[in-house]
Structures are given as structure tokens and as C-alpha cells.
Design a protein around this motif. Structure first.
Motif, PDB file in Angstrom:
ATOM      1  N   GLY A  73       6.415  13.836  -4.498  1.00  0.00           N
ATOM      2  CA  GLY A  73       5.246  14.693  -4.625  1.00  0.00           C
ATOM      3  C   GLY A  73       4.113  14.305  -3.682  1.00  0.00           C
ATOM      4  O   GLY A  73       2.987  14.747  -3.843  1.00  0.00           O
ATOM      5  N   GLY A  74       4.414  13.452  -2.708  1.00  0.00           N
ATOM      6  CA  GLY A  74       3.404  13.080  -1.730  1.00  0.00           C
ATOM      7  C   GLY A  74       2.409  12.028  -2.198  1.00  0.00           C
ATOM      8  O   GLY A  74       1.420  11.773  -1.518  1.00  0.00           O
ATOM      9  N   GLN A  75       2.679  11.410  -3.343  1.00  0.00           N
ATOM     10  CA  GLN A  75       1.790  10.353  -3.826  1.00  0.00           C
ATOM     11  C   GLN A  75       1.907   9.126  -2.929  1.00  0.00           C
ATOM     12  O   GLN A  75       2.996   8.766  -2.494  1.00  0.00           O
ATOM     13  N   ILE A  76       0.773   8.483  -2.687  1.00  0.00           N
ATOM     14  CA  ILE A  76       0.773   7.261  -1.899  1.00  0.00           C
ATOM     15  C   ILE A  76       0.876   6.077  -2.854  1.00  0.00           C
ATOM     16  O   ILE A  76       0.105   5.970  -3.804  1.00  0.00           O
ATOM     17  N   HIS A  77       1.856   5.205  -2.589  1.00  0.00           N
ATOM     18  CA  HIS A  77       2.043   3.997  -3.374  1.00  0.00           C
ATOM     19  C   HIS A  77       1.548   2.806  -2.552  1.00  0.00           C
ATOM     20  O   HIS A  77       1.771   2.742  -1.349  1.00  0.00           O
ATOM     21  N   VAL A  78       0.884   1.901  -3.224  1.00  0.00           N
ATOM     22  CA  VAL A  78       0.365   0.703  -2.576  1.00  0.00           C
ATOM     23  C   VAL A  78       1.086  -0.500  -3.148  1.00  0.00           C
ATOM     24  O   VAL A  78       1.227  -0.630  -4.365  1.00  0.00           O
ATOM     25  N   SER A  79       1.556  -1.383  -2.270  1.00  0.00           N
ATOM     26  CA  SER A  79       2.159  -2.633  -2.719  1.00  0.00           C
ATOM     27  C   SER A  79       1.588  -3.766  -1.884  1.00  0.00           C
ATOM     28  O   SER A  79       0.987  -3.540  -0.834  1.00  0.00           O
ATOM     29  N   PHE A  80       1.737  -4.971  -2.396  1.00  0.00           N
ATOM     30  CA  PHE A  80       1.186  -6.155  -1.753  1.00  0.00           C
ATOM     31  C   PHE A  80       2.276  -7.124  -1.320  1.00  0.00           C
ATOM     32  O   PHE A  80       3.304  -7.224  -1.976  1.00  0.00           O
ATOM     33  N   LEU A  81       1.985  -7.850  -0.255  1.00  0.00           N
ATOM     34  CA  LEU A  81       2.763  -9.016   0.153  1.00  0.00           C
ATOM     35  C   LEU A  81       1.755 -10.079   0.562  1.00  0.00           C
ATOM     36  O   LEU A  81       0.641  -9.748   0.986  1.00  0.00           O
ATOM     37  N   PRO A  82       2.131 -11.337   0.473  1.00  0.00           N
ATOM     38  CA  PRO A  82       1.207 -12.361   0.963  1.00  0.00           C
ATOM     39  C   PRO A  82       0.887 -12.111   2.433  1.00  0.00           C
ATOM     40  O   PRO A  82       1.756 -11.720   3.209  1.00  0.00           O
TER      41      PRO A  82
END
Length: 146
Positions: free
Chosen positions: A44-53
Motif C-alpha cells: 500500500g505504499g507505506q514507508i517502513h523504517v528499520s535500524f542498524l548500528p
């Protein structure tokens, strides 16, 4: 001065969230436990944010890094949601690093790999504990780490 959780875009276009303290005497910033942001497009075009060190603990022993102000393009306060996600991720990564160090001290040969999507896999004598830890926050022995 108490560090504040900030969103930072560096001049190389990396996005980082970290606890930040300004050092006015030399116009630098100290970043504590910086995490690099990765963006992906979901259904649906949602932006997902994830983290890495930003810097992996296997490379250095410090958790604080000094950045020249000239290397920062912009800095802003984070949303409460992003701040909460940063705190949880930062705490869990710290626990995972401690847990990996403990396993290596026990003689297990552990190699963790993070792909471009932020997925963590592991290889070694017994890597099922990594998946269990990441999903459940516990080791094979079901010991709660938080």
C-alpha cells in the motif's frame, strides 16, 4: 548538558538517530549509540523504517562518536514514535551484543550477517538462539533478557 534523541542527516546522506550532545568549544557533536535508518516500501505504499548500528560493535569498543558540525546537513527532534523505536532497538542491540560476546566466550563460533533489508541471520556452531533472541528476547534456555 543532557543528550537529546535527534534525527541527523549527514552530508553523505546517511540518516541517523542518536542521543546527541553539542560540544560548543570545538563545534562538534557527540553521538551516543547512533543507529542508521533504512527505509523500505511496504504494501500500500507505506514507508517502513528499520535500524542498524551505524558502527558495528565488532569493529570498535566505543558507543560514542564525535562528528564535526560541518558533516551534518540537518538535525531535528524525533517524533515520540521514532524515539520509542530507537530506544527499544538500541537496548535490544546492546543485549544482543552482550549475548553474542557471552556465546563466543563459551567457545561458539558465531558469525552474524545483516543484509540490505536489515534481516539478521547467523551461522556457527548453533545459531538458532539468535533467531529465538530476536523474536522472543530470550536465549535457548528461555531466560528473559529484559
Amino acid at each position: 548538558m543532557e543528550p537529546m534523541i535527534k534525527f541527523i542527516r549527514l552530508t553523505n546522506n546517511e540518516d541517523i538517530v542518536a542521543a546527541v550532545t553539542h560540544n560548543p568549544e570545538d563545534d562538534t557533536y557527540t553521538l551516543t549509540k547512533p543507529l542508521k535508518l533504512f527505509y523500505s516500501l511496504g504494501k500500500g505504499g507505506q514507508i517502513h523504517v528499520s535500524f542498524l548500528p551505524w558502527v558495528f560493535s565488532s569493529i570498535v569498543t566505543e558507543h560514542e562518536y564525535v562528528v564535526m558540525a560541518s558533516n551534518i546537513l540537518t538535525m531535528a527532534n524525533t517524533s515520540k514514535t521514532l524515539e520509542k523505536h530507537y530506544m527499544e532497538t538500541s537496548n535490544n542491540l546492546g543485549k544482543l551484543a552482550d549475548f553474542i560476546a557471552e556465546k563466543e566466550e563459551e567457545g561458539e563460533d558465531i558469525t552474524t550477517v545483516v543484509d540490505e533489508d536489515g534481516n539478521i541471520t547467523a551461522s556457527g556452531d548453533d545459531h538458532t538462539w539468535v533467531k529465538d533472541f530476536l523474536i522472543n528476547g530470550r536465549s535457548k534456555g528461555k531466560k528473559k533478557l529484559n
